[in-house]
Each structure stands twice: as structure tokens, then as C-alpha cells.
Scaffold this motif. Sequence first.
Motif, mmCIF file in Angstrom:
data_model
loop_
_atom_site.group_PDB
_atom_site.id
_atom_site.type_symbol
_atom_site.label_atom_id
_atom_site.label_comp_id
_atom_site.label_asym_id
_atom_site.label_seq_id
_atom_site.Cartn_x
_atom_site.Cartn_y
_atom_site.Cartn_z
ATOM 1 N N HIS A 184 0.812 -1.224 0.000
ATOM 2 C CA HIS A 184 0.000 0.000 0.000
ATOM 3 C C HIS A 184 0.843 1.270 0.000
ATOM 4 C CE1 HIS A 184 -4.377 -0.241 0.104
ATOM 5 N NE2 HIS A 184 -4.267 -1.420 0.697
ATOM 6 N N GLU A 185 2.099 1.184 -0.394
ATOM 7 C CA GLU A 185 2.940 2.376 -0.376
ATOM 8 C C GLU A 185 2.343 3.502 -1.220
ATOM 9 O OE1 GLU A 185 6.056 4.292 1.375
ATOM 10 O OE2 GLU A 185 5.668 2.149 1.595
ATOM 11 N N ALA A 186 1.725 3.142 -2.346
ATOM 12 C CA ALA A 186 1.134 4.171 -3.212
ATOM 13 C C ALA A 186 -0.012 4.885 -2.525
ATOM 14 C CB ALA A 186 0.651 3.540 -4.514
ATOM 15 N N SER A 187 -0.741 4.181 -1.655
ATOM 16 C CA SER A 187 -1.829 4.837 -0.922
ATOM 17 C C SER A 187 -1.271 5.923 -0.014
ATOM 18 C CB SER A 187 -2.607 3.809 -0.101
ATOM 19 O OG SER A 187 -3.252 2.868 -0.915
ATOM 20 N N GLY A 198 -1.126 10.134 5.047
ATOM 21 C CA GLY A 198 -1.087 8.899 4.275
ATOM 22 C C GLY A 198 -2.067 7.843 4.733
ATOM 23 N N LYS A 199 -3.160 8.241 5.350
ATOM 24 C CA LYS A 199 -4.169 7.303 5.832
ATOM 25 C C LYS A 199 -5.528 7.693 5.284
ATOM 26 C CE LYS A 199 -1.801 6.681 10.303
ATOM 27 N NZ LYS A 199 -1.993 6.661 11.778
ATOM 28 N N GLY A 200 -6.481 6.779 5.452
ATOM 29 C CA GLY A 200 -7.841 7.071 5.049
ATOM 30 C C GLY A 200 -8.471 8.145 5.923
ATOM 31 N N THR A 201 -9.621 8.657 5.467
ATOM 32 C CA THR A 201 -10.270 9.764 6.171
ATOM 33 C C THR A 201 -11.578 9.356 6.837
ATOM 34 O OG1 THR A 201 -11.529 10.470 4.227
ATOM 35 C CG2 THR A 201 -9.308 11.382 4.498
ATOM 36 N N ILE A 202 -11.982 8.100 6.728
ATOM 37 C CA ILE A 202 -13.289 7.718 7.252
ATOM 38 C C ILE A 202 -13.154 6.855 8.499
ATOM 39 C CG2 ILE A 202 -14.215 7.751 4.911
ATOM 40 C CD1 ILE A 202 -14.529 4.667 5.194
ATOM 41 N N ALA A 367 -7.763 -1.335 -2.729
ATOM 42 C CA ALA A 367 -6.679 -2.154 -2.174
ATOM 43 C C ALA A 367 -5.617 -2.335 -3.252
ATOM 44 C CB ALA A 367 -7.215 -3.487 -1.652
ATOM 45 N N MET A 368 -4.949 -3.489 -3.263
ATOM 46 C CA MET A 368 -3.731 -3.621 -4.056
ATOM 47 C C MET A 368 -3.959 -3.742 -5.556
ATOM 48 S SD MET A 368 -1.127 -5.739 -1.621
ATOM 49 C CE MET A 368 -2.260 -7.039 -1.210
ATOM 50 N N GLY A 369 -5.208 -3.926 -5.989
ATOM 51 C CA GLY A 369 -5.471 -3.828 -7.414
ATOM 52 C C GLY A 369 -5.213 -2.431 -7.944
ATOM 53 N N GLY A 399 -15.741 9.846 2.078
ATOM 54 C CA GLY A 399 -14.299 9.965 2.250
ATOM 55 C C GLY A 399 -13.517 8.934 1.468
ATOM 56 N N LEU A 400 -12.281 8.777 1.857
ATOM 57 C CA LEU A 400 -11.311 7.923 1.186
ATOM 58 C C LEU A 400 -10.896 6.795 2.115
ATOM 59 C CD1 LEU A 400 -9.266 10.934 -0.143
ATOM 60 C CD2 LEU A 400 -10.447 9.313 -1.633
ATOM 61 N N CYS A 401 -10.868 5.557 1.590
ATOM 62 C CA CYS A 401 -10.650 4.398 2.455
ATOM 63 C C CYS A 401 -9.733 3.369 1.794
ATOM 64 C CB CYS A 401 -11.991 3.761 2.807
ATOM 65 S SG CYS A 401 -11.860 2.282 3.845
ATOM 66 N N PRO A 402 -8.409 3.521 1.940
ATOM 67 C CA PRO A 402 -7.521 2.433 1.535
ATOM 68 C C PRO A 402 -7.645 1.294 2.548
ATOM 69 C CG PRO A 402 -6.254 4.177 2.580
ATOM 70 C CD PRO A 402 -7.675 4.667 2.513
ATOM 71 N N VAL A 403 -7.907 0.088 2.071
ATOM 72 C CA VAL A 403 -8.094 -1.052 2.978
ATOM 73 C C VAL A 403 -6.773 -1.800 3.093
ATOM 74 C CG1 VAL A 403 -9.388 -3.152 3.455
ATOM 75 C CG2 VAL A 403 -10.524 -1.204 2.373
ATOM 76 N N ARG A 404 -6.116 -1.644 4.217
ATOM 77 C CA ARG A 404 -4.808 -2.263 4.429
ATOM 78 C C ARG A 404 -4.952 -3.775 4.547
ATOM 79 N NH1 ARG A 404 -1.423 2.263 3.578
ATOM 80 N NH2 ARG A 404 -2.450 4.035 4.549
ATOM 81 N N GLY A 405 -3.837 -4.461 4.348
ATOM 82 C CA GLY A 405 -3.869 -5.907 4.394
ATOM 83 C C GLY A 405 -3.627 -6.451 5.779
ATOM 84 N N HIS A 406 -2.372 -6.509 6.223
ATOM 85 C CA HIS A 406 -2.047 -7.164 7.476
ATOM 86 C C HIS A 406 -2.547 -6.365 8.668
ATOM 87 C CE1 HIS A 406 -0.348 -10.521 9.417
ATOM 88 N NE2 HIS A 406 0.624 -10.742 8.563
#
Length: 773
Positions: A184-187, A198-202, A367-369, A399-406
Motif C-alpha cells: 500500500h505504499e502508493a496509498s 497517508g491514511k484514510g479519512t473515514i 486495495a492492491m489492485g 471519504g477515502l478508504c484504503p483497505v490495508r492488508g495485514h
Amino acid sequence: MKFKSAIKPYSGAAGGWGSLEATTRFVLDSKQALKNIRNLLRVNQVKGFDCPGCAWGDDNHSTFSFCENGAKAVSWEATRKAVEPQFFAEHSLTTLRQQSDYFLEYQGRITHPMRYNPHTDRYQPISWQAALALIAKHINGLDNPNQLELYTSGRASNEASYLYQLFGRMLGTNNFPDCSNMCHEASGTGLKQSIGVGKGTIRMQDFELADAIFVFGQNPGTNHPRMLHSLRHAKDRGARIVSFNTLRERGLERFADPQNPLEMLTPKSSPISSAYFQPNLGGDMAAVRGMVKALLETHREQLAQGGAGLFDQSFISAHTQGVEAYLATVDSTPWEQITQQSGLSEVQIRHAADIYQHAERVILTWAMGITQHKHSVNTVRELTNLQLLFGQLGKPGAGLCPVRGHSNVQGNRTMGIDEKPTAAMLARLGQHFGFTPPQEAGHNTVEALEAMLRGEIRVLIALGGNLAAAAPDTARTAQALRNCDLTVHISTKLNRSHLITGADALILPTLGRTERDMQASGSQFITVEDSFSMVHASEGVGKPLAETQHSETAIVCGIANAVFAAKPASGKALDWLALADNYHLIREHIAATIPGFDDFNARCEQPGGFYLGSAAAQMHFATPSGKAEFCAAALPESLFPPMAGVPAPFVLQTLRAHDQYNTTIYGLDDRYRGVYGQREVLFINPQDLAALSLQDGDLVEIETQWNDGVIRKVSGFKLVSYDIPAGNLAAYYPETNPLVPLSSFGDNTHTPTSKSVPVTVRPWQPPSSLRIA
């Protein structure tokens, strides 16, 4: 081990009886069924332990707050099976390398510290004191601290991660490669550039308020199944779920709740996606650009008619910068390029735009796609552009929600696992602990491997993870590890990385998330941070298999104590063993040096954890302008670099199977995709299959087209027809990691482009010695 292999379409919904059966099977297979049933009742509960699987948030309302894959993770960790010294006496590394990743981890928990003996090609037991002394000898013998790499897995706790980065910086290095560099480095990079964080807002409750949820490049049914509950509840109350995913995935189609008696006793299931679009791999940026282009047309039409237009002009004026340049870029992007690159028709893109337009509150999640392409940062910023135009930031349900993996990969970064730390963080550490931290940037994961290949790194310590299997370019990664003088792996189970050693090598057995952590001051708890910036306390409940298994926190403290005891440095003044005895002391240091953690120990008592907050959600943007920044980047010229100017016939993505979490292989089934008892399969569009004059079940060789003269190919993969756009392929990792070039990574991230690998496919016959008459 023999498995019955088959390819047969799965007709059920995600979840349902299939999920319940799989959960039961894994609990029983652990040989500690009653213990694991008790464990599952404590997963993600107050006064329980945080799931060692994904980083999805806890709803704190359910009696059963776990999913099928969470149950697998708990049962896999809390097993009675043990890898004891006798196992290593009976198995050389040469023979173990011939085994599958599933075989290695299925053997059970590592119980004793082990040191590799190159003369016997076997690991042999070593005392903890001797192991720590060996590490100290190697580190104190370095010419400079940047000859050390400190790798971190996303499962490490906040407490262990904080001490780990402190140890490295007191030594004088910022070499902190970690698993997020590959995911998720690009997120983080894209969101920092756009909104300053560098985190989601929701927050998780925003899913209960959203009118539309757009899901990009993720498969929640396998990778974070508890998300399906949030999507399903949103859909039930009328929210529109719009999915963009190259493969047709069951979890994004329909879901039956295994905890709902009605759905278990009837054929009932809930549809998830209101609309489902299948872009080309890497085509999501073009798809979103097309949505904006369509919305811009409507906006201007409304303005021309004397209306207010679609866009939130007051939000744009007050809180953003650069909209004019961005809209000019949108105007200059032709529909022909948008449709060709996205793989979607203009009609499809306009339909998605229409859904977005008519939703008052919108969440974008990914996510990673999205993040494992060359242009991933610009894709994340394009998603942000869309939200900024409509003011879909900082209000409930949007808002914006990158879903992290681990499970704690976000917490690791918060705690300072970052090869490019901010000057402010270094200053806080230096002032609090009385030392001068190193200022120059360290290595991310790809840079660390490249430095190992050049012979510049002498010691690698891995706090969890399975670097040899997780990293790209498998053969070169293995050579990088072999170039080290010492490799140290802090692990719960045997994995591929333990078999690829430096000249000297250690395995240090650690406690799992499910187990009691008893130290001198009593039972300890640790903390983790989920994808919604919620910090939770986590306290294991099970008895460890062996007294020789130590906690990650105690191991880090033991290493630091051994190193600084013999090395004049600022770290010598810190009582590392006292920190290992009482984690409250660690959290006091965190509270003094990490923003948002004031009164950390007291706040850990809050049921459900506490929220770190989001400055961007409060309209505070830590960008150069002090405002959210639009990104006016053009679409990429190509989704992946052509080989010698000739486009590759196919682009491949690597992905997980359903019986898998990261590199951990729980079994050989991928139920929702209809694959059983096997992993070396290649998903392909039926039209592409016909064009190759091949059939389902034929075996093929896959070869990467790249520009460095290195041959990268894998053989013996079975073709499986699948609902995937023509020209796009998919296969499991780590089996296809050998195809991902180490030198192919995202702009500004060094994240391997594991979702856009240019390849050719050709028929393959097994060698005659392997054929069955």
C-alpha cells in the motif's frame, strides 16, 4: 501430501455454508478444537485479542466478530503441532526446499531458537543467550550501521515496532524495509501528496451513512471478509455498491451471512454490487478520469442553464488548490484513450458517473489492485481528485478508504517503521531519548534487496514475515539473502525464508497474537491500529506451546540489550530489559513521542479502542499549500513498458487464493473461483484460450517480457477459463513471484508492479521423466 485436484465452478454465495464448513474444518485440524472455539469467542472483543489476519475494523456489536479467514488465522496459529529440534535434525534444508510452502507451515509452531550449521545443512538448537550474543557480535562488527537491514511484517505490534525503530535509529540507520513497501505504499504516498496524510479519512460507521460505495481493485470475500458485512448492511438500507475489479469475484456479487440463521436455513443471499465493471489491469485511473470527464460535461451544462453546477464550488474554493490545471487535463484526455486504456465502454463509464452524481455521500475504497502498478500514485490521486470535486471529504458517510492488508501494517508506520521519517519525528525521538537520530533516508524493501545483491548489507533481521516468498523476482531475492553474513528471522512458523540463509542464520521463535504474554510484571497486552485509525488493546488468552517461545517485544529488547551492552552508544542508557518486563513503560515513551497517543495507557482501557483522528477529515491539510492538492497528471502512455517496443500479448496479475493470507498457505483450495487441490493455475479469458489454440486444463509456460536480459519464467501452469477481460491473466503468488522483475516498480514508491507483469504464454510439456504412462 496428496490432494484431490479439480476445477469446478462454485455456485454458492460468499459466506454461507461453505464458509461455516471451512471454518469448522480448520478448527478441528488444529488438534485443539475446544481451545480454538474459546479463542474465536475472544477475537476482536473487548478484553480479547485482535485478529492476526486483516486490518478491517471491529464493529464491537457482534458476539462473533470473526470471519472464515480470521478463523483460519487463529486456528493456524493456535495449533498443537510443533516444529521442535528433532524435526530439523531429520530434515536438511536441501530436502525442505523441495517441499511446498503449505507443507512447511503445516508442520506447526517453532518452539526453540535454532542456528543453521552449513556443514550438516541443518538447523541446530541454540540457547537464547547465545543467539542474542551472536547477533550482537555481527552487528557490533559492522563497518557502519547502514550495513544492517531491519525488516518488519505487518503483524508486529505497536510496542514491538516502536522499540524496533528506536533500536535501529540509536544504532544510526533508517534502513526499515517493511511489507507495506510491497503493498500500500502508493496509498500513503498519493494521499500525503493530495491531502497531507497517508491514511484514510473515514471511520467504520461511515459505511452506515454512505449513499454510494465505490470499490476499486479489491476482493473482500477473500482478503478481508468482514468488509462484506459492512457492504451488505449498506446495500440493505439502499446504498449503491459499485465495483471495479478485473476478475469477477463472488464476494462482490452476493453474500450469505454465516451468522444469520435465516440465510443459513434458506437459499437466501444478498446481492452486493449494484454495478460491476471489469477494467483492464491498471485501467482504473482511466476509468475514473472518464467518470470525471462525464461529470464535468454535466457540470458545465448546468452552469450554462443558470444552475449551480455539480461540483461543490465552495469546498473547492475554501479547501483545495489546482482545480483549473486538473480540469484542463481532463479536457485534453480523449475518450478514445480513456476507453482503450480502461477497457470499459463510454456507456459503462457514464453509468458509473451517473451513480456517483446522484449520491449525496460517497466512499471510495481500494486495495492492491490499485497500488501495484507503475502509475499507482497517480491513480490514488485521481480517486482523490474525484472526491475533492464534490466535497466528499470530512463529512459523515463520505471519504477515502484504503483497505490495508495485514493486521497492524498501518500501526507499524505510525510507530516509525519508515525508511523516510519526518524531521519532526526524528526530533521528538532525539529530544526524548537524548541522542542524534540519523537524518538520511534508509532503504525500502526493493532498495534493501538491491543493496544485498551489491554486497553492501551484512546483517538482515526480519521481525516476522516471509521475505523470500513475499518479495518479487524470487531467484534474485534468494541470492540477496544468501549474500548476507547473518540472517535472523523472528517467526511463529517455518517458512520459505528460513531455508534461504546467509552465511550464518538464526530462527527465533515468537509468541502469536492468540497467546498469553507473561513477563516479570505480569500478563501483558499489546496494541494495534486498524484501517480506520482505531487503536485497540490485544491480550492473548492461550498458553504458549513452549517456554522457549518469547514475545516479539521481549526479543527486540533482548537484541538491543545485547548489542548496546558491548557498544558505547546512546541506547546503552536505556533499560531495555525493564521495557520487556512491563509494556506500560513502552507506551509511556510512545505517548511522549508519537502524536495522538497522549495518555496512551489510560486510553487503552476504552472499550473498542480509541480513534487517532484524521487531520484531513477536519480540513487540515499538511501539504505545501495548506490545502488539498488536485493532481493534473496525464494518463500513462502505456499501462506497462513494452519489451523492445513490442507490446506483450498479455498482462498478468498475481493474487491470493481463498485458503491463503499473504504468503501463508492454509490449504490448496480457492473455493469461490472453483479451484481445488492445486495452486499452479492460470486464469484466462475464453477468447484468449481459443486464440492460442489451447483448451482448459492444458499446461503452459509463462515468461516475462522485460528489458534487462534476465530470463524469468515458470512452467506447468494449468489453464482455467475465467471471467476476466481479454489480454489479462491472473495467477497465485508466491508461485508467480519469479515473474515480477525487481526493477519494475511504481513511480515514487518502489512497490513491485505485481498487478501488471507483461508476459507471453506458450504450451508446455513436462519432461519425459515426469510423465505418467
